[in-house]
Design an enzyme around this catalytic site. Structure first.
Site, PDB file in Angstrom:
ATOM      1  N   ASP A   1      89.380  -1.746 -35.150  1.00 29.08           N
ATOM      2  CA  ASP A   1      89.151  -1.175 -33.828  1.00 29.08           C
ATOM      3  C   ASP A   1      90.472  -0.532 -33.395  1.00 29.08           C
ATOM      4  OD1 ASP A   1      88.100  -0.705 -31.225  1.00 29.08           O
ATOM      5  OD2 ASP A   1      88.921  -2.620 -30.532  1.00 29.08           O
TER       6      ASP A   1
ATOM      7  N   ASP B   1      88.803  -6.772 -30.856  1.00 29.01           N
ATOM      8  CA  ASP B   1      89.088  -7.753 -29.804  1.00 29.01           C
ATOM      9  C   ASP B   1      87.872  -8.087 -28.953  1.00 29.01           C
ATOM     10  OD1 ASP B   1      89.151  -5.127 -28.711  1.00 29.01           O
ATOM     11  OD2 ASP B   1      90.277  -5.844 -26.979  1.00 29.01           O
TER      12      ASP B   1
END
Length: 206
Positions: A8, A173
């Site tokens: 990410d 996350d």
């Protein structure tokens, strides 16, 4: 054996600063009550922008309506990039190390053209390099027309890369994205925004 790492961007490669983004939008006339900002998943106008349902000019025009004044592209870009707190050097160095060791390094990010314009520019790392120095390929929501945690975006990356999910690690996350990835059999690592995940990842790789 792991052969692919999927990262990410915001909250992992980059430390995110939502409060600064809110401050910047407020400075150009977009108060928080007019926004649908979320730590992980954008909705409304911002979600449409991240999924490519509207382009930069349409986004600027609709922001201008919310602000009650004509906003420039530069003002919109400046506000959107308020999310960037820092890009820790340790993260980039670890990504380079992974590539040197023969791992395929990918980006899978919910993002928008304003952010990616900077990410792919020579301003990105402070050393004259864009993200293309650190990843083999990037998959971004506004180009694919879908965003995490939609299962289809994971399926697309797996199919397009010809991945065996059991040989890949997904680093994000956001718990929703992590859970979506697990359903495809991907190994996962969920660091906190701004925390050092490099040692944990290298430990997973042995």
């Amino acid at each position: 054996m792991i052969d692919t790492i999927i990262f990410d961007f915001g909250g992992v490669i980059m430390t995110s600063a939502q409060e600064e983004a809110i401050r910047r939008f407020d400075a150009i006339g977009i108060t928080q009550d007019k926004m649908a900002l979320n730590k992980h998943t954008q909705t409304g106008l911002f979600g449409d922008f991240e999924e490519g349902k509207i382009n930069e000019e349409e986004f600027r025009s609709r922001l201008s309506e919310l602000a009650g004044k004509k906003l420039t592209r530069e003002e919109c870009q400046w506000a959107c990039r308020g999310y960037v707190k820092e890009v820790p050097r340790r993260n980039l160095d670890t990504m380079l190390l992974l590539r040197e060791r023969g791992y395929r390094v990918l980006l899978l990010s919910n993002t928008n053209p304003y952010m990616m314009g900077w990410v792919l520019s020579t301003d990105f790392d402070g050393r004259g390099n864009g993200l293309d120095r650190y990843v083999d390929r990037w998959y971004v929501s506004y180009e694919l027309g879908m965003s995490k945690p939609n299962p289809e975006i994971f399926k697309y990356v797996i199919d397009h890369e010809g991945l065996n999910a059991e040989t890949a690690i997904f680093v994000d996350d956001n718990e929703q994205n992590i859970e979506a990835a697990k359903k495809f059999g991907l190994h996962t690592l969920q660091p906190e925004n701004g925390k050092d995940w490099t040692k944990s990842l290298l430990s997973m790789l042995g």
